[in-house]
Design a protein around this motif. Structure first.
Motif, PDB file in Angstrom:
ATOM      1  N   PRO A 275       9.992  18.160   3.286  1.00  0.00           N
ATOM      2  CA  PRO A 275       8.746  18.944   3.579  1.00  0.00           C
ATOM      3  C   PRO A 275       8.417  18.778   5.014  1.00  0.00           C
ATOM      4  O   PRO A 275       9.038  17.829   5.675  1.00  0.00           O
ATOM      5  CB  PRO A 275       7.718  17.843   2.847  1.00  0.00           C
ATOM      6  N   LEU A 276       7.874  19.775   5.640  1.00  0.00           N
ATOM      7  CA  LEU A 276       7.432  19.610   7.247  1.00  0.00           C
ATOM      8  C   LEU A 276       5.846  19.432   7.128  1.00  0.00           C
ATOM      9  O   LEU A 276       4.871  20.314   6.973  1.00  0.00           O
ATOM     10  CB  LEU A 276       7.794  20.931   7.851  1.00  0.00           C
ATOM     11  N   GLU A 277       5.549  18.308   7.507  1.00  0.00           N
ATOM     12  CA  GLU A 277       3.961  18.110   7.591  1.00  0.00           C
ATOM     13  C   GLU A 277       3.016  18.911   8.827  1.00  0.00           C
ATOM     14  O   GLU A 277       3.962  19.126   9.770  1.00  0.00           O
ATOM     15  CB  GLU A 277       3.787  16.545   7.941  1.00  0.00           C
ATOM     16  N   GLY A 278       2.330  19.404   8.284  1.00  0.00           N
ATOM     17  CA  GLY A 278       1.272  20.404   9.333  1.00  0.00           C
ATOM     18  C   GLY A 278       2.067  21.703   9.878  1.00  0.00           C
ATOM     19  O   GLY A 278       1.505  21.951  10.740  1.00  0.00           O
ATOM     20  N   VAL A 279       2.564  22.113   8.883  1.00  0.00           N
ATOM     21  CA  VAL A 279       3.536  23.395   9.243  1.00  0.00           C
ATOM     22  C   VAL A 279       3.226  24.552   8.111  1.00  0.00           C
ATOM     23  O   VAL A 279       3.265  24.227   6.831  1.00  0.00           O
ATOM     24  CB  VAL A 279       5.044  23.082   9.311  1.00  0.00           C
ATOM     25  N   GLY A 280       3.171  25.472   8.516  1.00  0.00           N
ATOM     26  CA  GLY A 280       2.869  26.574   7.544  1.00  0.00           C
ATOM     27  C   GLY A 280       4.002  27.465   7.090  1.00  0.00           C
ATOM     28  O   GLY A 280       4.869  26.898   6.996  1.00  0.00           O
ATOM     29  N   HIS A 281       3.814  28.970   7.080  1.00  0.00           N
ATOM     30  CA  HIS A 281       4.936  29.569   6.342  1.00  0.00           C
ATOM     31  C   HIS A 281       6.084  29.951   6.966  1.00  0.00           C
ATOM     32  O   HIS A 281       7.141  30.139   6.329  1.00  0.00           O
ATOM     33  CB  HIS A 281       4.116  30.775   5.716  1.00  0.00           C
ATOM     34  N   CYS A 282       6.009  29.771   8.378  1.00  0.00           N
ATOM     35  CA  CYS A 282       7.213  30.103   9.042  1.00  0.00           C
ATOM     36  C   CYS A 282       7.523  29.070  10.093  1.00  0.00           C
ATOM     37  O   CYS A 282       7.217  29.080  11.334  1.00  0.00           O
ATOM     38  CB  CYS A 282       6.841  31.451  10.062  1.00  0.00           C
ATOM     39  N   PRO A 283       8.292  28.063   9.445  1.00  0.00           N
ATOM     40  CA  PRO A 283       8.553  26.860  10.416  1.00  0.00           C
ATOM     41  C   PRO A 283       9.447  26.861  11.497  1.00  0.00           C
ATOM     42  O   PRO A 283       9.183  26.288  12.502  1.00  0.00           O
ATOM     43  CB  PRO A 283       9.107  25.777   9.159  1.00  0.00           C
ATOM     44  N   GLN A 284      10.158  27.947  11.399  1.00  0.00           N
ATOM     45  CA  GLN A 284      11.316  28.196  12.296  1.00  0.00           C
ATOM     46  C   GLN A 284      10.552  28.528  13.929  1.00  0.00           C
ATOM     47  O   GLN A 284      10.929  28.378  14.686  1.00  0.00           O
ATOM     48  CB  GLN A 284      12.348  29.397  12.189  1.00  0.00           C
ATOM     49  N   ASP A 285       9.576  29.136  13.604  1.00  0.00           N
ATOM     50  CA  ASP A 285       8.639  29.842  14.885  1.00  0.00           C
ATOM     51  C   ASP A 285       7.535  29.079  15.243  1.00  0.00           C
ATOM     52  O   ASP A 285       7.648  28.837  16.099  1.00  0.00           O
ATOM     53  CB  ASP A 285       8.214  31.330  14.533  1.00  0.00           C
ATOM     54  N   LEU A 290      11.042  20.881  15.046  1.00  0.00           N
ATOM     55  CA  LEU A 290      11.339  20.169  13.825  1.00  0.00           C
ATOM     56  C   LEU A 290      12.604  20.782  13.124  1.00  0.00           C
ATOM     57  O   LEU A 290      13.558  19.991  12.699  1.00  0.00           O
ATOM     58  CB  LEU A 290      10.284  20.019  12.695  1.00  0.00           C
ATOM     59  N   VAL A 291      12.422  22.037  13.063  1.00  0.00           N
ATOM     60  CA  VAL A 291      13.674  22.820  12.293  1.00  0.00           C
ATOM     61  C   VAL A 291      14.799  22.883  13.037  1.00  0.00           C
ATOM     62  O   VAL A 291      15.955  22.548  12.062  1.00  0.00           O
ATOM     63  CB  VAL A 291      13.004  24.201  12.130  1.00  0.00           C
ATOM     64  N   ASN A 292      14.990  23.356  14.250  1.00  0.00           N
ATOM     65  CA  ASN A 292      16.319  23.128  14.842  1.00  0.00           C
ATOM     66  C   ASN A 292      17.266  21.826  14.869  1.00  0.00           C
ATOM     67  O   ASN A 292      18.363  21.910  14.312  1.00  0.00           O
ATOM     68  CB  ASN A 292      16.193  23.605  16.419  1.00  0.00           C
ATOM     69  N   PRO A 293      16.652  20.611  15.112  1.00  0.00           N
ATOM     70  CA  PRO A 293      17.450  19.492  14.905  1.00  0.00           C
ATOM     71  C   PRO A 293      18.099  19.310  13.333  1.00  0.00           C
ATOM     72  O   PRO A 293      19.019  19.219  13.121  1.00  0.00           O
ATOM     73  CB  PRO A 293      16.773  18.568  15.284  1.00  0.00           C
ATOM     74  N   ILE A 294      17.106  19.674  12.344  1.00  0.00           N
ATOM     75  CA  ILE A 294      17.504  19.659  11.098  1.00  0.00           C
ATOM     76  C   ILE A 294      18.792  20.491  10.612  1.00  0.00           C
ATOM     77  O   ILE A 294      19.539  19.984   9.951  1.00  0.00           O
ATOM     78  CB  ILE A 294      16.246  19.720   9.990  1.00  0.00           C
ATOM     79  N   LEU A 295      18.682  21.844  11.038  1.00  0.00           N
ATOM     80  CA  LEU A 295      19.778  22.742  10.731  1.00  0.00           C
ATOM     81  C   LEU A 295      20.944  22.291  11.633  1.00  0.00           C
ATOM     82  O   LEU A 295      22.138  22.501  11.220  1.00  0.00           O
ATOM     83  CB  LEU A 295      18.968  24.166  11.463  1.00  0.00           C
ATOM     84  N   GLN A 296      20.816  21.865  12.906  1.00  0.00           N
ATOM     85  CA  GLN A 296      22.035  21.154  13.553  1.00  0.00           C
ATOM     86  C   GLN A 296      22.716  20.422  12.822  1.00  0.00           C
ATOM     87  O   GLN A 296      24.010  20.326  12.563  1.00  0.00           O
ATOM     88  CB  GLN A 296      21.604  21.028  14.964  1.00  0.00           C
ATOM     89  N   GLU A 297      21.893  19.260  12.498  1.00  0.00           N
ATOM     90  CA  GLU A 297      22.780  18.333  11.746  1.00  0.00           C
ATOM     91  C   GLU A 297      23.347  18.761  10.140  1.00  0.00           C
ATOM     92  O   GLU A 297      24.305  18.372  10.069  1.00  0.00           O
ATOM     93  CB  GLU A 297      21.646  17.060  11.436  1.00  0.00           C
ATOM     94  N   TRP A 298      22.481  19.438   9.786  1.00  0.00           N
ATOM     95  CA  TRP A 298      23.141  20.141   8.243  1.00  0.00           C
ATOM     96  C   TRP A 298      24.208  20.770   8.572  1.00  0.00           C
ATOM     97  O   TRP A 298      25.237  20.628   7.757  1.00  0.00           O
ATOM     98  CB  TRP A 298      22.057  20.966   7.761  1.00  0.00           C
ATOM     99  N   ILE A 299      24.341  21.561   9.625  1.00  0.00           N
ATOM    100  CA  ILE A 299      25.425  22.470   9.877  1.00  0.00           C
ATOM    101  C   ILE A 299      26.649  21.631  10.209  1.00  0.00           C
ATOM    102  O   ILE A 299      27.962  21.721   9.561  1.00  0.00           O
ATOM    103  CB  ILE A 299      25.218  23.523  10.762  1.00  0.00           C
ATOM    104  N   GLN A 300      26.577  20.363  10.984  1.00  0.00           N
ATOM    105  CA  GLN A 300      27.606  19.514  11.314  1.00  0.00           C
ATOM    106  C   GLN A 300      27.923  18.702  10.119  1.00  0.00           C
ATOM    107  O   GLN A 300      29.168  18.680  10.131  1.00  0.00           O
ATOM    108  CB  GLN A 300      27.028  18.482  12.539  1.00  0.00           C
ATOM    109  N   VAL A 301      27.170  18.215   9.373  1.00  0.00           N
ATOM    110  CA  VAL A 301      27.616  17.544   8.126  1.00  0.00           C
ATOM    111  C   VAL A 301      28.573  18.426   7.262  1.00  0.00           C
ATOM    112  O   VAL A 301      29.530  18.097   6.643  1.00  0.00           O
ATOM    113  CB  VAL A 301      26.227  17.007   7.516  1.00  0.00           C
TER     114      VAL A 301
END
Length: 312
Positions: A275-285, A290-301
């Motif tokens: 869950p992303l606190e205080g964020v609406g429908h388009c988190p990437q924008d 918040l989104v970029n580090p999560i995606l980077q770590e996920w891809i690396q793992v």
């Protein structure tokens, strides 16, 4: 393949021919895993402008305009006739994504989608398991207007949604409705509902979403999809998804309630629900920090896990 100056990015926009139609995409990065980003309804590859450069630091990133959206062709809705018309369904978009991965990227990819883009990437992975390494979904569309969802909706929506769909099938009414919707002030109002942080609803964002609405065929695409109440529900695809998935969800999404989205965490393919606190429908924008580090770590793992599996 052609290259033209982009309107909202320093990344060149390229054109790929699919089924006789020009499809626009951007790519950045020269090493690492291949990642394909797929936008939501009414959006375009520019919705990933805050993510592409960051992910490209360690990955080869591709952002694709689905047919009917962004700079891609907007052919007449109807049964597929290459170069003339297409059906605007998730099966069509899934095939487009799969062919893009095979013909342009040339290897299995990490698929990342927002809203209806989540269903499109799942459809691609289900129909073509060989193209997907893993999937990240950002505020997946719940398809609350789907025929099979109708019985769970308040009575007003049960009656009102089908009635509106029938009314919009009238060409004059549908075109008039779209013209009223496709105005900067209206688009801004919609975005201010979708985004929890009003400061992120900028003129650049409004212009980004407005530009494709002026294209010939844009109204027909919009009306075709608003009348599309069939096809897969996200849980249908999650049940048979052939690869691992991660889900990110803005808690302030007014359209896709996180309480319903959390149900997706029950599927064994879903490794994380974040869950992303205080964020609406388009988190990437709205919240790329918040989104970029999560995606980077996920891809690396996921990449390291694949390497370990290969070595073993």
């Amino acid at each position: 393949m052609t290259v033209s100056p982009p309107a909202n990015s320093t990344i060149a926009t390229q054109t790929w021919n699919w089924q006789g139609f020009p499809i626009t995409y951007q790519t950045q990065g020269t090493q690492g895993a291949a990642v394909v980003l797929v936008h939501g309804f009414g959006a375009s590859l520019g919705h990933w402008r805050k993510n592409i450069p960051v992910l490209a630091e360690t990955c080869r990133v591709y952002a694709l305009d689905l047919i009917g959206f962004g700079g891609s062709a907007k052919p007449t809705p109807g049964s597929l006739k290459p170069g003339e018309q297409v059906e605007y369904t998730f099966e069509t978009w899934g095939q487009q994504i799969a062919d893009f991965c095979k013909e342009v990227v040339g290897e299995p990819v990490f698929l990342v989608g927002n809203s209806i883009g989540c269903i499109a990437v799942m459809q691609a992975a289900v129909d073509h398991p060989e193209i997907a390494r893993a999937i990240a979904m950002l505020n997946c569309s719940l398809r609350l207007l789907h025929d099979r969802r109708r019985a769970t909706q308040p009575w007003l929506k049960q009656i009102g949604a089908p009635l509106l769909q029938r009314i919009l099938k009238n060409q004059w009414i549908g075109q008039t409705f779209f013209k009223q919707l496709a105005k900067p002030a209206t688009v801004r109002k919609i975005l201010l509902k979708a985004y929890a942080n009003a400061e992120t609803v900028t003129d650049e964002l409004v212009d980004l979403l407005m530009a494709p609405a002026k294209d010939i065929g844009a109204a027909e695409v919009f009306l075709a999809f608003t009348g599309y109440s069939q096809g897969p529900l996200p849980e249908d695809l999650l049940e048979v998804l052939p690869c691992p998935a991660i889900i990110l969800w803005g808690e302030k999404d007014p359209w896709e309630p996180i309480t319903l989205g959390r149900e997706f965490a029950k599927f064994p393919q879903v490794q994380q629900f974040i869950p992303l606190e205080g964020v609406g429908h388009c988190p990437q924008d709205e919240a790329p920090e918040l989104v970029n580090p999560i995606l980077q770590e996920w891809i690396q793992v996921q990449s390291e896990s694949t390497r370990q599996g290969t070595l073993n």
